[in-house]
Design a protein around this motif. Sequence first.
Motif, PDB file in Angstrom:
ATOM      1  N   PRO A  13     -41.630 -14.064 -20.404  1.00  0.00           N
ATOM      2  CA  PRO A  13     -41.785 -15.402 -20.975  1.00  0.00           C
ATOM      3  C   PRO A  13     -40.527 -16.221 -20.658  1.00  0.00           C
ATOM      4  CG  PRO A  13     -41.075 -13.879 -22.681  1.00  0.00           C
ATOM      5  CD  PRO A  13     -41.233 -13.058 -21.417  1.00  0.00           C
ATOM      6  N   VAL A  14     -40.629 -17.514 -20.729  1.00  0.00           N
ATOM      7  CA  VAL A  14     -39.437 -18.355 -20.582  1.00  0.00           C
ATOM      8  C   VAL A  14     -39.144 -18.958 -21.947  1.00  0.00           C
ATOM      9  CG1 VAL A  14     -38.341 -20.247 -19.348  1.00  0.00           C
ATOM     10  CG2 VAL A  14     -40.060 -18.838 -18.196  1.00  0.00           C
ATOM     11  N   THR A  15     -37.989 -18.593 -22.496  1.00  0.00           N
ATOM     12  CA  THR A  15     -37.657 -19.032 -23.846  1.00  0.00           C
ATOM     13  C   THR A  15     -36.257 -19.637 -23.871  1.00  0.00           C
ATOM     14  OG1 THR A  15     -36.454 -17.134 -24.828  1.00  0.00           O
ATOM     15  CG2 THR A  15     -38.832 -16.901 -24.575  1.00  0.00           C
ATOM     16  N   LEU A  16     -35.988 -20.370 -24.917  1.00  0.00           N
ATOM     17  CA  LEU A  16     -34.639 -20.890 -25.145  1.00  0.00           C
ATOM     18  C   LEU A  16     -34.116 -20.299 -26.442  1.00  0.00           C
ATOM     19  CD1 LEU A  16     -34.999 -24.667 -24.161  1.00  0.00           C
ATOM     20  CD2 LEU A  16     -34.493 -22.704 -22.707  1.00  0.00           C
ATOM     21  N   SER A  76     -35.696 -25.242 -19.168  1.00  0.00           N
ATOM     22  CA  SER A  76     -35.174 -23.897 -18.925  1.00  0.00           C
ATOM     23  C   SER A  76     -34.029 -23.945 -17.916  1.00  0.00           C
ATOM     24  CB  SER A  76     -36.298 -23.000 -18.403  1.00  0.00           C
ATOM     25  OG  SER A  76     -35.767 -21.825 -17.872  1.00  0.00           O
ATOM     26  N   THR A  77     -34.235 -24.682 -16.844  1.00  0.00           N
ATOM     27  CA  THR A  77     -33.202 -24.749 -15.809  1.00  0.00           C
ATOM     28  C   THR A  77     -31.932 -25.404 -16.359  1.00  0.00           C
ATOM     29  OG1 THR A  77     -34.893 -24.783 -14.110  1.00  0.00           O
ATOM     30  CG2 THR A  77     -32.717 -25.603 -13.477  1.00  0.00           C
ATOM     31  N   LEU A  78     -32.100 -26.432 -17.166  1.00  0.00           N
ATOM     32  CA  LEU A  78     -30.937 -27.107 -17.758  1.00  0.00           C
ATOM     33  C   LEU A  78     -30.180 -26.153 -18.697  1.00  0.00           C
ATOM     34  CD1 LEU A  78     -29.407 -29.773 -18.119  1.00  0.00           C
ATOM     35  CD2 LEU A  78     -31.066 -30.427 -19.857  1.00  0.00           C
ATOM     36  N   ALA A  79     -30.918 -25.477 -19.567  1.00  0.00           N
ATOM     37  CA  ALA A  79     -30.271 -24.586 -20.543  1.00  0.00           C
ATOM     38  C   ALA A  79     -29.782 -23.291 -19.900  1.00  0.00           C
ATOM     39  CB  ALA A  79     -31.238 -24.256 -21.671  1.00  0.00           C
ATOM     40  N   GLY A  80     -30.317 -22.975 -18.705  1.00  0.00           N
ATOM     41  CA  GLY A  80     -29.982 -21.707 -18.060  1.00  0.00           C
ATOM     42  C   GLY A  80     -28.992 -21.810 -16.923  1.00  0.00           C
ATOM     43  N   THR A  81     -28.528 -23.022 -16.623  1.00  0.00           N
ATOM     44  CA  THR A  81     -27.570 -23.170 -15.521  1.00  0.00           C
ATOM     45  C   THR A  81     -26.278 -23.872 -15.955  1.00  0.00           C
ATOM     46  OG1 THR A  81     -28.649 -25.220 -14.827  1.00  0.00           O
ATOM     47  CG2 THR A  81     -29.340 -23.217 -13.703  1.00  0.00           C
TER      48      THR A  81
END
Length: 167
Positions: A13-16, A76-81
């Motif tokens: 899943p993709v989660t924050l 996701s990309t913003l919070a993960g990079t």
Amino acid sequence: MNTLFYSRHLVHPVTLLSVAHGDKENIAAMSWVSALSRNPPLLMVAVSPKRYSHQLLLDSQEFAINILKDNQNELSTLAGTHSGRNENKWESEPFRKLRKTATKIGVPVLKDCLAVFECKLEQHIPTGDHTLFVGEIVHSESQTEANPLVLFNRQYFQLGNFVSKYP
Ligand SMILES: Cc1cc2nc3c(=O)[nH]c(=O)nc-3n(C[C@H](O)[C@H](O)[C@H](O)COP(=O)(O)O)c2cc1C
């Protein structure tokens, strides 16, 4: 098979992950998330000690897992990079607009996503190069009509075709 890349064969899943402690708050992408127990309701998230979120989570003893919808890949990309060590991601435009207060814990959560699970930290287990954080779900909200964003082989997907019911 190169075991370094074994997780690329698993569907995630993709989660924050949302955490806050004192005047510090953060949000970071986490895909190594799984259900763990029905009664009590436990979930797990594997967080690298390199993440800013890691110490915040140990300090606060509570966290929220926001499950993303299949059109929320940019969040996701913003919070993960980006790391919360250098900036408060909650102050960036998309997160500022989506922010709301959690019901049972003291962290901000997303007001629009597939589901929010508010958790109290039950235990944490340092293992390998990640720490396994086990949370007891104390409150949850979900949108039944939405579909999840899926991570496979380091790429985002929407759900595919229906195959059959689970027996
Ligand atoms: C789709 C995606 C999934 C991720 N999953 C995880 C994960 O399960 N565990 C982890 O420790 N980092 C994971 N990351 C990496 C963190 O999100 C990334 O290092 C982030 O910048 C950490 O933010 P922080 O330093 O503010 O905590 C993932 C990144 C992306 C883009």
